[in-house]
Scaffold this active site. Structure first.
Site, PDB file in Angstrom:
ATOM      1  N   ASP A 143      38.696  48.836  34.779  1.00 31.95           N
ATOM      2  CA  ASP A 143      38.755  47.736  35.757  1.00 31.95           C
ATOM      3  C   ASP A 143      38.469  48.284  37.159  1.00 31.95           C
ATOM      4  OD1 ASP A 143      39.575  45.639  37.423  1.00 31.95           O
ATOM      5  OD2 ASP A 143      41.677  45.667  36.777  1.00 31.95           O
ATOM      6  N   GLY A 152      27.747  22.237  42.480  1.00 34.80           N
ATOM      7  CA  GLY A 152      27.856  21.294  41.371  1.00 34.80           C
ATOM      8  C   GLY A 152      28.053  21.936  40.025  1.00 34.80           C
ATOM      9  N   ASP A 202      41.761  44.183  32.366  1.00 28.47           N
ATOM     10  CA  ASP A 202      42.354  44.209  33.709  1.00 28.47           C
ATOM     11  C   ASP A 202      43.730  44.855  33.623  1.00 28.47           C
ATOM     12  OD1 ASP A 202      40.151  42.756  34.282  1.00 28.47           O
ATOM     13  OD2 ASP A 202      41.203  40.950  34.947  1.00 28.47           O
ATOM     14  N   HIS A 219      43.420  35.500  30.872  1.00 30.71           N
ATOM     15  CA  HIS A 219      42.819  34.902  32.066  1.00 30.71           C
ATOM     16  C   HIS A 219      41.448  34.300  31.744  1.00 30.71           C
ATOM     17  CE1 HIS A 219      45.400  37.285  35.162  1.00 30.71           C
ATOM     18  NE2 HIS A 219      45.887  36.078  34.943  1.00 30.71           N
ATOM     19  N   HIS A 240      45.675  44.162  40.052  1.00 28.78           N
ATOM     20  CA  HIS A 240      44.721  45.215  39.681  1.00 28.78           C
ATOM     21  C   HIS A 240      45.107  46.557  40.300  1.00 28.78           C
ATOM     22  CE1 HIS A 240      41.916  42.229  38.007  1.00 28.78           C
ATOM     23  NE2 HIS A 240      42.403  41.456  38.963  1.00 28.78           N
TER      24      HIS A 240
END
Lengths: 558, 558
Positions: free
Chosen positions: B202, B56, B170, B83, B374
């Site tokens: 990253d 939820g 990233d 992002h 990545h």
């Protein structure tokens, strides 16, 4: 594909009716009912494990309604192998009629007997072997060796006056299996020559191109990892994967380590497999888990359950430091198992936990420590070409697997109209080499939850999903329905909604006002008043919190 | 790895403090706070998407508590790329102080501005470019081009009097990217010559051996699938993946098809990308989704969202025949996307639904239609070797990714004691080329649910999990506490427990008997009476049903 429900016509003498009750559109609860001349034969009777949209459910059974009124006509249940998705629902079937005979190989029967013992049932059994034949009323059965991720698996050819069916169960075609027991393609060839009218093949890997790698490929990897391991080694795998465990025993033995089995099902199943000679335990390699702690760290391999991240299994408890074996730096953990879709988060949580403790985790993502137990597309093509079946109904798979399998059949020359893409409950009649879909039964999911079977419904699961997403708000009110006067309450409880109950101070006067207004407008009935409460609270929670908890109003007349 | 909480010492002038508030031990809610000489700089401010044990929850935010009392000291937030896991929490941060400047590339700022518009915030922004430098108080920033699965991503080098930090955001190192904008290894080399004191790379693919394949590899596959498609084509991917969409546009154009964008975020983001020139739309290829229906089936490609099986997105609605575009035989669906762990069941349900409708489904499991954004281990090794950083703290990953990344650092010669494996809230001080862990803050998860932020707690989520597994039974009783006489009730309600409420007939007399007995033994307090109700119902449900629903007793004095 049939989607509307229609009752099949009455079955004529000399026609074979085939009804897959489970296993079509799902990987699990495999069960197929064969009927001819008033007699029934069942092949497999397994369970399905619930997905996340079926919370709290322990197991899902096939819907027994097509056979519930025909129990006395059942001649036997043939169990193709000992995996839960093929035998797990047998205890629930035998609750309906205890003396239904079970037919299977030695290992399969030993595993189901151990399971039935927990349910305090001792079954009637008939042990069979590959190459064996049994005549049961109108059914003539021939058992054929197949190779799978558990030993002693069998396919069954069912000869009837209406034609011959080949039902593979789960299988692959490892050409160099550890026990040298290959899938018997010679028998498939012989059946093909004789004529197979209907073929029901395993579809699990039908959408995987090429060939499933041999189980033997894993041995050298295990040996290498165990040889290099500086401290303890824990291997997790399925508790019925005798050959995988065999390779662990052999690799441990070759590297001067002893092996302790961990986890109830691992201990039980490997005990059975060793007693019956399926697991060959090198002299002196096994050690009791309790005594293993006294060995030097580089002399022990723990063989455990929990490779799917199950929270209560050994491996997850190790990852959470909730197990007596405290994992630490330089320990090596091998997950020699598949990653069943849906379990990724649980498995990665375990891998992450073990990594944080300093352990090295080897899994199928970074080493070749698992191969599948199911035939890939390349192997299935061999089967179609050697059998040349007249009709094909792919089983054991989700829809994409069934479709991929049917497409393979068509590429080997099975006419498209002779491939049946069915759902659970499809009714197929076979006569004179022609297989026809004649009906579709309306079958449901039967949920086991605690000691209850079939008591939990899809409506309950929908409620559970809402509760899990949003929690609930219950409102209790006792009122004088004739005047609308609130005598007791509103007493508001909530769970999973908000920590601080004072948020409701706001809505209580709104509820009382709404009830008073409703009474003034002539409402007298407690059900109608409870609808007023539901609307009032629902509107408040939506505007104030943009949320949709379950609202449970209880209005009683006092 | 620090696990106990300890407050760091006060920060001396001339020391740089680095606190990753999110992104360590999780893929998401990336946020790092840099502090020197009383001033703060934040790099990224993203959200984390909930897992199934957080039912939820809409979003999870970083815990802002370390900066909550320091808002006026924040000089800026640098956003490395657009992002959600790097920009998604910005609206919640700006609610605390609206005028915190946002620094980022043109596309990144355009995406965050569109998002902030929905929150009715217009931010202060500073657009920067690769090669650019900005001086902000004690921080001297240099922006470096990096290549990722969204255009215009930047790494940031942060020079301070305490030393130089390189924060990659990233990235990967596609050597032939669609926009020819490669990760700037020359700049990395120059920084390496100058000396990098702390490197934050990253870690997402640090445990993937080798090299991430080029985005360009996907184009010919898309072209081939679209060329062969007999009817409609639907491609689903991430709505920010401009280069993936570019390749779809190009392949459609080359095959005489037009493209309609479907899904709110796809339409919005591609509009922005096209306006700014990041997406190059071939003349006349785009068509409005509504008009696309008038085209012949073999002249259209729908470019949609929903590649992760999200139930409300276009693709899932198509699979359930709940979308105006009715998928049927010979339609082709391409999932040009990764399969994010945890989404497998949802995605396979969509694939299965589409397959059942007769569509051909192409996905990364059966064709090369996705590459990661990545850097894999091989690429990270290049970075370590060209930078030769003094200290390394891997970021952006679960623990296994952080460990794998640290191991790569060590293999290139970074001393093991100079690699920091931290958790969210770790406090690292840098001075004179020495990075030291000086503390660990106690940070939590901040849940967004509806319009509430931080109101839902872990206790609520635990309640929700119990409710979802077992449902609840609420028992209302109004009683005369002085005598133990029940005036109203027991009124029993349940949800998610059992369909038939008559099951409770059994327990009601037991409740009344237990209350009477308690009153006889001197109980007078409603709380104590409600404990009696809880125990009585709990014992009954456990013995009779082997279940453990949540029991909510409400006893009031009347």
């Amino acid at each position: 594909m049939p989607t509307t429900i229609h009752t099949p016509r009455a079955l004529e003498k000399g026609t074979l009716r085939v009804v897959p009750v489970g296993g079509l559109g799902e990987i699990g609860r495999n069960m197929t009912v064969y009927e001819i001349d008033g007699k029934l034969l069942i092949v497999d009777c397994g369970v399905l494990f619930p997905e996340e949209h079926q919370p709290g459910v322990d197991l899902i059974l096939p819907d027994f309604s097509p056979i519930r009124d025909r129990l006395d006509d059942i001649l036997a249940v043939v169990l193709t192998h000992g995996h839960e998705d093929h035998i797990g629902a047998v205890p629930y079937l035998l609750r309906l009629r205890k003396d239904i005979p079970l037919i299977g190989s030695q290992l399969t029967l030993a595993l189901i007997e151990a399971k039935l013992k927990e349910h305090r049932i001792s079954p009637y059994t008939l042990a069979v072997k590959e190459g064996g034949r049994e005549s049961l009323g109108p059914f003539d059965l021939e058992f054929i060796a197949v190779n799978h991720s558990i030993p002693d698996a069998l396919a069954v050819a069912i000869r009837t006056s209406a034609g011959t069916v080949l039902h593979t169960g789960d299988f692959k075609m490892d050409q160099l299996p550890l026990d040298d027991r290959i899938t018997d393609l010679r028998a498939f060839a012989r059946l093909g020559e004789e004529g197979v009218d209907l073929f029901l093949p395993d579809s699990t890997n039908a959408d995987v191109p090429g060939f499933t790698a041999p189980e033997r490929d894993i041995g050298p990897v295990l040996d290498d990892v165990i040889r290099r391991a500086p401290r303890r080694v824990v291997v997790a795998s399925f508790s019925s994967h005798v050959h995988r465990v065999q390779q662990v025993l052999d690799a441990a033995h070759a590297n001067g380590r002893r092996v302790a089995f961990m986890g109830r099902s691992m201990v039980r199943n490997m005990g059975i497999a060793a007693d019956l000679g399926y697991l060959k335990v090198p002299q002196g390699v096994l050690i009791d888990a309790k005594k293993a702690k006294d060995l030097p760290d580089d002399r022990i391999v723990y063989m455990s359950t929990g490779s799917q991240g199950e929270p209560m299994a050994v491996l997850a408890r190790m990852a959470n430091l909730e197990h007596q074996i405290e994992i630490g730096a330089d320990d090596t953990i091998i997950l020699a198992s598949s990653l069943i879709p849906g379990n990724e988060n649980a498995v990665y949580r375990v891998i992450d936990g073990l990594t944080k403790l300093g352990a090295k985790v080897v899994h199928k993502g970074n080493a070749k420590v698992h191969v599948s137990g199911h035939a890939s597309a390349g192997e299935l093509l061999y089967c179609y070409n050697i059998l040349r079946p007249k009709n094909v109904m792919p089983v054991h798979g989700e829809h994409r697997h069934l479709y991929a399998n049917a497409a393979l059949a068509v590429r080997t020359g099975v006419p498209e109209q002779n491939t049946i893409l069915g759902e659970d409950g499809v009714v197929v009649d076979l006569r004179d080499g022609v297989a026809t879909v004649v009906g579709q039964l309306d079958l449901g999911y039967v949920y086991v939850d605690g000691s209850t079977v079939g008591e939990i419904t899809d409506a309950d699961l929908k409620d559970r999903r809402i509760l899990s997403e949003e929690g609930f708000i219950s409102v209790f009110i006792a009122m004088d329905a004739s005047t609308g006067r609130v005598v007791v309450g509103p007493e508001i409880q909530s769970r999973g909604f908000a920590e601080d109950e004072r948020v409701f101070d706001d809505v209580k006067p709104k509820i009382i006002a709404a009830l008073t207004e409703a009474a003034e407008n002539g409402t007298r009935d407690t059900h109608a008043f409870s609808q007023v409460v539901r609307r009032t609270v629902g509107r408040w929670v939506n505007t104030q919190h943009r949320r949709r908890p379950m609202i449970v109003p209880v209005v009683i007349s006092a």
